[in-house]
Design a protein around this motif. Structure first.
Motif, PDB file in Angstrom:
ATOM      1  N   LYS A   1       6.292   0.443   9.751  1.00  0.00           N
ATOM      2  CA  LYS A   1       5.303   1.298   9.094  1.00  0.00           C
ATOM      3  C   LYS A   1       6.000   2.518   8.506  1.00  0.00           C
ATOM      4  O   LYS A   1       6.919   3.074   9.113  1.00  0.00           O
ATOM      5  CB  LYS A   1       4.233   1.760  10.093  1.00  0.00           C
TER       6      LYS A   1
ATOM      7  N   ASP B   1       1.121   5.092   5.765  1.00  0.00           N
ATOM      8  CA  ASP B   1       0.099   4.043   5.756  1.00  0.00           C
ATOM      9  C   ASP B   1       0.648   2.709   5.252  1.00  0.00           C
ATOM     10  O   ASP B   1      -0.055   1.697   5.292  1.00  0.00           O
ATOM     11  CB  ASP B   1      -1.082   4.465   4.874  1.00  0.00           C
TER      12      ASP B   1
ATOM     13  N   ALA C   1       0.801  -1.224   0.000  1.00  0.00           N
ATOM     14  CA  ALA C   1       0.000   0.000   0.000  1.00  0.00           C
ATOM     15  C   ALA C   1       0.831   1.269   0.000  1.00  0.00           C
ATOM     16  O   ALA C   1       0.711   2.116   0.880  1.00  0.00           O
ATOM     17  CB  ALA C   1      -0.979   0.004   1.177  1.00  0.00           C
TER      18      ALA C   1
ATOM     19  N   SER D   1      -5.806  -1.506   3.925  1.00  0.00           N
ATOM     20  CA  SER D   1      -5.457  -0.887   5.203  1.00  0.00           C
ATOM     21  C   SER D   1      -5.678  -1.822   6.389  1.00  0.00           C
ATOM     22  O   SER D   1      -5.368  -1.471   7.526  1.00  0.00           O
ATOM     23  CB  SER D   1      -6.287   0.393   5.409  1.00  0.00           C
ATOM     24  N   GLU D   2      -6.176  -3.013   6.129  1.00  0.00           N
ATOM     25  CA  GLU D   2      -6.463  -3.973   7.204  1.00  0.00           C
ATOM     26  C   GLU D   2      -5.252  -4.859   7.478  1.00  0.00           C
ATOM     27  O   GLU D   2      -4.656  -5.425   6.550  1.00  0.00           O
ATOM     28  CB  GLU D   2      -7.662  -4.845   6.841  1.00  0.00           C
TER      29      GLU D   2
END
Length: 485
Positions: free
Chosen positions: A199, A202, A23, A235-236
């Motif tokens: 991370k 995002d 992502a 995003s999960e």
């Protein structure tokens, strides 16, 4: 073609590093940066696979990340917001582009790309069974076994098929898998090989070492736990643990040699641990000398610890040139022998007439240590003492480390006196296994299962070794000639 590095030829080699990102725009370029930071884990080949929401794109090449993935045309040909990459060093098996990872296949569920750090210790048995059932292998990599197990599983969902495949394999694995549904990262139930999560905005990132997160500007979140699967879909992020809990046995050589000194492994600073190992080595095996000299570069932190503990000055008695290529074409033995000094040379003015302590991370075949001792004597050292920041390596590794056959390991053939004579040192000492655990803040007790995989020192393998046990050790290494990491 002959290597110019007289010290790298005789090292245990970690065979790969993995890096994945989900992502984010420009995913391929980010993976290329991460692979640069993991280049020490595999210098033979590299590959990147991306997914653009509709199609998978792959570029694989022999050689370093630099030169293959620092070209705009290569990165432009790898579009997508999801990507994974791999750097590789093969075992005694075939060196070929078809074995370079990530491996990719079209399954009934869609595209499937996989990058693997580790070694499957029952891959040969599984491969024979799969071939009998009709599977057609395209590589000699044990990693491809996982693809075929997923493809032939009777479970309905891809995740269940993947878990079914993992439950059939033995050994060590840290995996990054890409599918149209998302990315999966996982470690084997013993956590033998490392894998961390970070991370960047995002984006979710997975890597073999924290240093790769640092290089791309990501924040370290946590290590992937042994036996854990982390699934990223958009995003999960979710985590599952499909295996029965087991006491972890991470590879102890990550702290001794494999990981970069600026990495953090299981909350331990690699640099600090290696200094602590050197200090413990000085306590266990002191010697009256004038200088402590590291064998560059892997012996440097332990040498600093040894010098600080012993009070003997630390000096750079071996100077390394960073501007020489990996190979040197030699027309004859004389020039080939001189070629080894292109990368490392004795600091003659410093060494002449001195009693020196050389600190290195390990002894494998012993040929490297012999060259180093000879280099010191040629430079005029009065005495040469060797101190090793790991116990004697007496057993082969079957978990993703390129270890010679056991009969080629110096410590498996000779006692301490014999090894000392072989390398022509005035004295030789290794840190004890108890001392190594102490440097890691642990205690190794005979009545308690060890916290780490230390099989290369002790012969205490934490898993079954099906391929090995079905034949002699010689047969096993003959089989290894047909498989690579």
């Amino acid at each position: 073609m002959q290597t110019t590095n007289p010290f790298d030829d005789d090292k245990l080699r970690e065979e790969c590093g993995v890096f994945g990102v989900s992502a984010t725009d420009g995913a391929a370029a980010l993976v290329a940066l991460g692979l640069h930071a993991l280049q020490h884990r595999g210098q033979e080949a590299a590959g990147i696979t991306t997914f653009d929401g509709a199609n998978f794109h792959t570029h694989r090449a022999m050689g370093h990340v630099a030169g293959n993935f620092d070209r705009d045309d290569v990165i432009r040909a790898l579009p997508g917001t999801v990507a994974c990459g791999h750097v590789r060093y093969s075992t005694t098996g075939e060196t070929a582009l078809r074995n370079v990872q990530p491996l990719y296949a079209e399954l009934s569920t869609g595209g499937f790309a996989i990058a693997h750090n580790g070694n499957i210790s029952n891959a040969m048995r599984l491969r024979r069974e799969l071939v009998r059932r009709g599977s057609i292998f395209q590589s000699t990599s044990d990693t491809e076994t996982i693809i075929h197990l997923v493809a032939t599983s009777n479970y309905r969902t891809l995740l269940d098929r993947f878990i079914d495949a993992l439950k059939q394999i033995e050994g060590a694995y840290s995996l990054i898998v890409m599918t149209p549904e998302g990315m999966i990262a996982c470690r084997d139930p013993l956590g033998i090989r490392p894998l961390v999560m970070g991370k960047l905005g995002d984006a979710v990132i997975f890597a073999s070492e924290t240093v790769a997160l640092d290089v791309v500007g990501a924040t370290f979140v946590r290590a992937i736990e042994p036996g854990e699967l982390v699934i990223v879909q958009g995003s999960e992020i979710r985590s599952i643990r499909p295996f029965a809990p087991m006491a972890a046995r991470p590879c102890i050589f990550e702290w001794v040699y494999f990981s970069r000194p600026d990495s953090i492994v299981d909350d331990h600073s690699i640099y600090s641990v290696r200094k602590a190992i050197g200090a413990q080595l000085a306590i266990e095996s002191p010697v009256d000398a004038d200088l402590v000299i590291p064998v560059p570069d892997s012996g440097t932190p332990a040498a600093i610890g040894y010098a600080q503990q012993s009070g003997i000055p630390f000096e750079l008695g071996i100077i390394r040139s960073h501007y020489v290529g990996r190979t040197f074409i030699s027309p004859g033995d004389k020039v080939r022998h001189l070629g080894v000094k292109l990368k490392h040379n004795a600091n003659r003015a410093l060494i002449k007439g001195k009693r020196v302590i050389l600190v290195d991370d390990s002894i494998v075949r012993g040929t490297t240590s012999l060259k180093i001792v000879e280099m010191m004597r040629e430079a005029g050292a009065a005495e040469v003492h060797m101190r090793i920041a790991s116990p004697p390596t007496r057993h082969s590794c079957f978990y993703g480390v390129d270890t010679p056959e056991r009969e080629k390991l110096l410590a498996a053939k000779l006692d301490l006196g014999g090894m000392t004579g072989f390398i022509h040192a005035d004295s030789l000492a290794f840190i004890s296994i108890d001392g190594l655990y102490k440097a890691l803040g642990e205690a190794k007790r005979a009545d308690v299962r060890p916290k780490y995989c230390d099989a290369c020192f002790t012969g205490d393998y934490p898993t079954t070794l099906t391929d090995h046990d079905e034949g002699s050790e010689v047969d096993q290494f003959a089989m290894l000639a047909e498989r690579v990491i």
